[in-house]
Design an enzyme around this catalytic site. Sequence first.
Site, PDB file in Angstrom:
ATOM      1  N   THR A   1      11.162 125.265  -2.298  1.00 50.78           N
ATOM      2  CA  THR A   1      11.643 124.942  -3.575  1.00 50.78           C
ATOM      3  C   THR A   1      10.478 124.691  -4.437  1.00 50.78           C
ATOM      4  OG1 THR A   1      13.756 124.286  -2.730  1.00 50.78           O
ATOM      5  CG2 THR A   1      13.227 123.724  -4.639  1.00 50.78           C
TER       6      THR A   1
ATOM      7  N   GLY B   1       4.520 113.151   0.571  1.00 50.64           N
ATOM      8  CA  GLY B   1       5.646 113.488   1.204  1.00 50.64           C
ATOM      9  C   GLY B   1       5.143 113.647   2.703  1.00 50.64           C
TER      10      GLY B   1
ATOM     11  N   ASP C   1       6.549 115.649   4.872  1.00 55.31           N
ATOM     12  CA  ASP C   1       6.803 117.021   5.147  1.00 55.31           C
ATOM     13  C   ASP C   1       5.230 117.547   5.090  1.00 55.31           C
ATOM     14  OD1 ASP C   1       7.061 116.577   2.403  1.00 55.31           O
ATOM     15  OD2 ASP C   1       7.475 118.822   2.162  1.00 55.31           O
ATOM     16  N   ARG C   2       4.505 117.335   3.986  1.00 56.98           N
ATOM     17  CA  ARG C   2       3.110 117.672   3.786  1.00 56.98           C
ATOM     18  C   ARG C   2       2.343 117.143   5.156  1.00 56.98           C
ATOM     19  NH1 ARG C   2       1.714 116.423  -2.187  1.00 56.98           N
ATOM     20  NH2 ARG C   2      -0.307 117.666  -1.596  1.00 56.98           N
TER      21      ARG C   2
ATOM     22  N   THR D   1       9.235 142.027 -18.541  1.00 57.48           N
ATOM     23  CA  THR D   1       9.459 140.451 -18.596  1.00 57.48           C
ATOM     24  C   THR D   1       9.641 139.722 -17.190  1.00 57.48           C
ATOM     25  OG1 THR D   1      10.438 140.677 -20.953  1.00 57.48           O
ATOM     26  CG2 THR D   1      10.814 138.710 -19.550  1.00 57.48           C
TER      27      THR D   1
ATOM     28  N   TYR E   1      -6.556 107.175   0.848  1.00 59.63           N
ATOM     29  CA  TYR E   1      -5.638 106.727  -0.033  1.00 59.63           C
ATOM     30  C   TYR E   1      -4.260 106.372   0.818  1.00 59.63           C
ATOM     31  CZ  TYR E   1      -3.769 111.368   0.401  1.00 59.63           C
ATOM     32  OH  TYR E   1      -3.657 112.590   0.925  1.00 59.63           O
TER      33      TYR E   1
END
Length: 241
Positions: free
Chosen positions: A124, A95, A97-98, A174, A89
């Site tokens: 993040t 991104g 950064d990837r 929780t 593709y």
Amino acid sequence: MSDQSEPLLMDVGNTYVHWALGERFGQFLSRHMPLELPVELNEILENIKDVVLVSVRRANVQEELLTLAPTAQWHIAHTFPRSILSSDYDTERLGSDRWVGMLGAVALGLTETGSAVCLIDAGTAVTIDMLRGRHHIGGWIMPGYRVWFDSLLKETDMGLDRPDSPARALGASTNHAVANAWVSAVCAMVALRKAEMPGLSVVVTGGDASRLAPWIPDALYIPDLIFQGLGFWNQHCKAIV
């Protein structure tokens, strides 16, 4: 000890800018404008000749960074030669950064012919990318540890506090149920790919990698993967693209 002839490497994330110069590493917040730099980095920027940068942020942060060292040559890693990394593709849809993280795997010799590698960058956002040799076959993105919690805080009255050490076990409170679900979700994704790709190697990096790596069997924890990739891009890709 490093010298100013080495390039300053910068990874501009959603929350922090991480930087490296030789054996020196650091970080500062990227969400605050104007950017507040640590003293050590200010001293480096006074004399630095080259900066190699990858960014997931919008242009305004990059523009402000460029003003910090106006005499330096800035090289932004945003295109990647298919002779080194391939896909089925348009690479610009993923991104940068990837891609730089994948170059880090190349630099470390993890992408030899016949290999299968899963790269997990826990920041993040958590990005999970799959490589067969040097061919990217796709990936996943999910919320990072902080965002996982904050999304529930915004939409509920739970009043959650993030545990420092989430686990893969069932939660007995929780807070730990939410924390452990994050770890378990990533582990389940990895387990799914391992079942489909025997011999899969798993690499974990990013700010929350230390929370994940202990729960993924045989995972390689490589905290400087992005800098390995930036160094490789500077040496082998900059002149090609």
